[in-house]
Design a protein around this motif. Sequence first.
Motif, PDB file in Angstrom:
ATOM      1  N   ASP A 490       0.820  -1.210   0.000  1.00  0.00           N
ATOM      2  CA  ASP A 490       0.000   0.000   0.000  1.00  0.00           C
ATOM      3  C   ASP A 490       0.856   1.263   0.000  1.00  0.00           C
ATOM      4  N   PHE A 491       2.085   1.194   0.548  1.00  0.00           N
ATOM      5  CA  PHE A 491       2.961   2.356   0.509  1.00  0.00           C
ATOM      6  C   PHE A 491       3.290   2.726  -0.935  1.00  0.00           C
ATOM      7  N   GLU A 492       3.759   1.742  -1.679  1.00  0.00           N
ATOM      8  CA  GLU A 492       4.170   2.030  -3.045  1.00  0.00           C
ATOM      9  C   GLU A 492       2.966   2.414  -3.900  1.00  0.00           C
ATOM     10  N   THR A 493       1.824   1.802  -3.646  1.00  0.00           N
ATOM     11  CA  THR A 493       0.609   2.162  -4.383  1.00  0.00           C
ATOM     12  C   THR A 493       0.231   3.614  -4.122  1.00  0.00           C
ATOM     13  N   ALA A 494       0.316   4.024  -2.850  1.00  0.00           N
ATOM     14  CA  ALA A 494      -0.030   5.409  -2.502  1.00  0.00           C
ATOM     15  C   ALA A 494       0.917   6.393  -3.165  1.00  0.00           C
ATOM     16  N   HIS A 495       2.193   6.058  -3.222  1.00  0.00           N
ATOM     17  CA  HIS A 495       3.154   6.951  -3.865  1.00  0.00           C
ATOM     18  C   HIS A 495       2.939   7.027  -5.365  1.00  0.00           C
ATOM     19  N   ALA A 496       2.614   5.901  -5.972  1.00  0.00           N
ATOM     20  CA  ALA A 496       2.320   5.917  -7.406  1.00  0.00           C
ATOM     21  C   ALA A 496       1.088   6.774  -7.691  1.00  0.00           C
ATOM     22  N   GLU A 497       0.099   6.658  -6.822  1.00  0.00           N
ATOM     23  CA  GLU A 497      -1.117   7.461  -6.980  1.00  0.00           C
ATOM     24  C   GLU A 497      -0.816   8.948  -6.820  1.00  0.00           C
ATOM     25  N   ALA A 498       0.027   9.294  -5.805  1.00  0.00           N
ATOM     26  CA  ALA A 498       0.372  10.700  -5.571  1.00  0.00           C
ATOM     27  C   ALA A 498       1.169  11.266  -6.730  1.00  0.00           C
ATOM     28  N   ARG A 499       2.062  10.444  -7.277  1.00  0.00           N
ATOM     29  CA  ARG A 499       2.874  10.918  -8.392  1.00  0.00           C
ATOM     30  C   ARG A 499       1.976  11.296  -9.564  1.00  0.00           C
ATOM     31  N   ARG A 500       0.886  10.544  -9.734  1.00  0.00           N
ATOM     32  CA  ARG A 500      -0.047  10.843 -10.828  1.00  0.00           C
ATOM     33  C   ARG A 500      -0.984  11.994 -10.452  1.00  0.00           C
ATOM     34  N   ALA A 501      -1.584  11.909  -9.252  1.00  0.00           N
ATOM     35  CA  ALA A 501      -2.616  12.873  -8.865  1.00  0.00           C
ATOM     36  C   ALA A 501      -2.039  14.250  -8.551  1.00  0.00           C
ATOM     37  N   TYR A 503       1.151  15.100  -9.471  1.00  0.00           N
ATOM     38  CA  TYR A 503       2.196  15.328 -10.459  1.00  0.00           C
ATOM     39  C   TYR A 503       3.402  15.972  -9.773  1.00  0.00           C
ATOM     40  N   ALA A 504       3.896  15.282  -8.746  1.00  0.00           N
ATOM     41  CA  ALA A 504       5.027  15.770  -7.963  1.00  0.00           C
ATOM     42  C   ALA A 504       6.028  14.648  -7.781  1.00  0.00           C
ATOM     43  N   CYS A 505       7.266  15.005  -7.501  1.00  0.00           N
ATOM     44  CA  CYS A 505       8.254  14.004  -7.111  1.00  0.00           C
ATOM     45  C   CYS A 505       7.903  13.498  -5.720  1.00  0.00           C
ATOM     46  N   THR A 506       8.056  12.207  -5.488  1.00  0.00           N
ATOM     47  CA  THR A 506       7.755  11.643  -4.181  1.00  0.00           C
ATOM     48  C   THR A 506       8.967  10.884  -3.662  1.00  0.00           C
ATOM     49  N   LEU A 507       9.204  11.009  -2.344  1.00  0.00           N
ATOM     50  CA  LEU A 507      10.308  10.319  -1.688  1.00  0.00           C
ATOM     51  C   LEU A 507       9.769   9.538  -0.504  1.00  0.00           C
ATOM     52  N   PHE A 508      10.117   8.269  -0.452  1.00  0.00           N
ATOM     53  CA  PHE A 508       9.800   7.432   0.698  1.00  0.00           C
ATOM     54  C   PHE A 508      11.137   7.044   1.317  1.00  0.00           C
ATOM     55  N   CYS A 509      11.436   7.567   2.518  1.00  0.00           N
ATOM     56  CA  CYS A 509      12.733   7.345   3.153  1.00  0.00           C
ATOM     57  C   CYS A 509      12.522   6.526   4.420  1.00  0.00           C
ATOM     58  N   ASN A 510      12.983   5.268   4.407  1.00  0.00           N
ATOM     59  CA  ASN A 510      12.679   4.348   5.500  1.00  0.00           C
ATOM     60  C   ASN A 510      13.905   4.030   6.351  1.00  0.00           C
ATOM     61  N   PHE A 511      13.647   3.625   7.582  1.00  0.00           N
ATOM     62  CA  PHE A 511      14.670   3.131   8.499  1.00  0.00           C
ATOM     63  C   PHE A 511      15.379   1.954   7.826  1.00  0.00           C
ATOM     64  N   ALA A 512      16.707   1.924   7.856  1.00  0.00           N
ATOM     65  CA  ALA A 512      17.460   0.951   7.073  1.00  0.00           C
ATOM     66  C   ALA A 512      17.118  -0.489   7.430  1.00  0.00           C
ATOM     67  N   ALA A 513      16.778  -0.742   8.691  1.00  0.00           N
ATOM     68  CA  ALA A 513      16.451  -2.107   9.088  1.00  0.00           C
ATOM     69  C   ALA A 513      15.254  -2.647   8.322  1.00  0.00           C
ATOM     70  N   THR A 520      10.890   8.716  -6.732  1.00  0.00           N
ATOM     71  CA  THR A 520      10.295   8.638  -8.060  1.00  0.00           C
ATOM     72  C   THR A 520       9.936  10.029  -8.551  1.00  0.00           C
ATOM     73  N   SER A 521       9.843  10.146  -9.862  1.00  0.00           N
ATOM     74  CA  SER A 521       9.488  11.401 -10.508  1.00  0.00           C
ATOM     75  C   SER A 521       8.253  11.171 -11.364  1.00  0.00           C
ATOM     76  N   PRO A 522       7.415  12.207 -11.566  1.00  0.00           N
ATOM     77  CA  PRO A 522       6.248  12.021 -12.433  1.00  0.00           C
ATOM     78  C   PRO A 522       6.625  11.756 -13.890  1.00  0.00           C
ATOM     79  N   ASP A 523       7.847  12.083 -14.249  1.00  0.00           N
ATOM     80  CA  ASP A 523       8.337  11.780 -15.598  1.00  0.00           C
ATOM     81  C   ASP A 523       8.585  10.274 -15.691  1.00  0.00           C
ATOM     82  N   LYS A 524       7.816   9.597 -16.540  1.00  0.00           N
ATOM     83  CA  LYS A 524       7.926   8.141 -16.614  1.00  0.00           C
ATOM     84  C   LYS A 524       9.313   7.688 -17.054  1.00  0.00           C
ATOM     85  N   GLY A 525      10.048   8.534 -17.767  1.00  0.00           N
ATOM     86  CA  GLY A 525      11.366   8.158 -18.230  1.00  0.00           C
ATOM     87  C   GLY A 525      12.458   8.390 -17.210  1.00  0.00           C
TER      88      GLY A 525
END
Length: 570
Positions: A490-501, A503-513, A520-525
């Motif tokens: 659901d995390f990655e799904t939400a970020h993909a949705e935000a990138r589309r809805a 149209y912004a760059c999104t960063l998910f920064c998690n604890f290394a463990a 990701t960028s809204p630019d598909k390339g």
Amino acid sequence: MSEPSVAFCRGHGGARIAYATWGEGPVLVVVPGWLSHLELQWHYLGMHDLYARLARSFQLVFYDRRGVGLSQRARDDFSLEGEIVDLDAVIARVTDGPVAMFGSSHGGAIAIAYAATHPERVHRLALYGTFARGADVARPDVQRSLDALVRASWGLGSRTLASIFVPNAPDPAFFDDLVRFQRESTDRETAARLLSMSFELDVSDRLRDVHAPTLVIARRHDHAMASRLSVGIASEIDGARLVMLEGDVHFPWLGDWATIAQLLEDFLGARPASVPAEPSHHDAPREAWREFRVLHYRVRRDPEESTFRVALAQIGEPADMPQPSASGLYRLAPERVDAVRAKVASYVASAAERGARIVVFPEMSVDLGHDALAAEVNELARLHRVMIVSGGHHDEATRTNVCVVIGPEGELWRQRKHVPAAMRVAGAVVEEPIEIPLQPLFVVASTGIGRIAIAVCRDFLDLDLRVALKNTEPPIDLLINPAFTMVTSDFETAHAEARRALYACTLFCNFAAFGGSLATSPDKGAPRIVIPRGEERLEVLEVPLFEMRAERRAWDQRAHARFVQSTRRA
């Protein structure tokens, strides 16, 4: 109608002063009382209804005094002259012309002093529940007792003062909110110094120098500020009008606030036609008015760059895992502070060498509750001229999880977490033991390198938040999600949705463990950056700001619709 927009200016001694504007029309400056907090006061204090009504007719200007709220917390000077300089700096940033002014409690004395000192800048003065001579507010022994109580126990002191300000709160939860608000607005030393300043203030010799038409309002049984003090003020200001209301509540936005709004509208000459009285948040059922509010901050005024770089610093090895403290909140173990300090310094230096302007750390990895670590982060931001997103830590004073953004000149803004994490500790699932604000408040900060929003961890999975962020103006360029959790689909799904809805760059920064940090960028390339689980690593993403905005405008035109769906249930 838009919500308050927060910006910053320089006041006495170059201190950073936070101020907010709301509404359109003639300028009405609201001088704060003892404590304020431009981000938290709308929920905790129930201020929204009164000022939302006034914002229909005026451009309201609020500010936090030095040492309080979003303004610079460090404060040594507690002089009235310094307060006048701060107030003048705020007014100068908003208008060149004269203003109307509304001051209550401690703020009323400051407003009187300013109107007497700068008569050309104040064309109307409204006062509520205030004083001219602080020594008259309470007996000397009471003053000494309150000062000693606040210094000895800010928790007990804040509860005592809350009972004076609102002696008969109809909603017990409001009383608890008021106590929490006071403690979050400043530390106990500053609270005590400001309280002492209130008792020491004396503007009685300046009342005859106030030449602006003046309205003085008081409640007859105000426990914090005796109504006789308002009578004395009105009798000394030439031509002042005195209005006495029933009631014992100290704050003007509680109780019969609609009467006070009408008095102000009539006096200031801009009462809107057919404005219905609205139910007070203070009197309404608490869940009935829950909604997402997005506050807009301007933290830099420099020209924006066409591109910028942001760094993801995925850290947090098993030894760095937070542990429950005596308060029950999860904290970095003291014996790990030096190791984390060295790690943070290395990552920030590396990010700066690679041209990054923002360095993002995951939630629970940089515990700013440790003074040494907080000092290190502030020094690194200053030394390398970067913004550091601390990710989020448990603040034991407020029992919240808060993500702090620190720039070269200090703290820029804070974002609190609203959805507690479910953490696996010793094989058992434990809910993060933090206080959850009733009314979610999210910040979109305009900086010299774009417009940034932070949604801590699982907050971002709430669809209503993404709706609020999508509909904010101006739109978001960079959405940051620092986390401390196992990565689920659901995390990655939400970020993909935000990138589309969005149209912004999104960063998910998690604890290394837990890993899975993602850029990701809204630019598909554009390249997609992923840091796997268990690795402590730094990655840098270049954000083509102007190109992305041009594409967003084109995308919005093609879409022909705003993203307004909501799944929240009553």
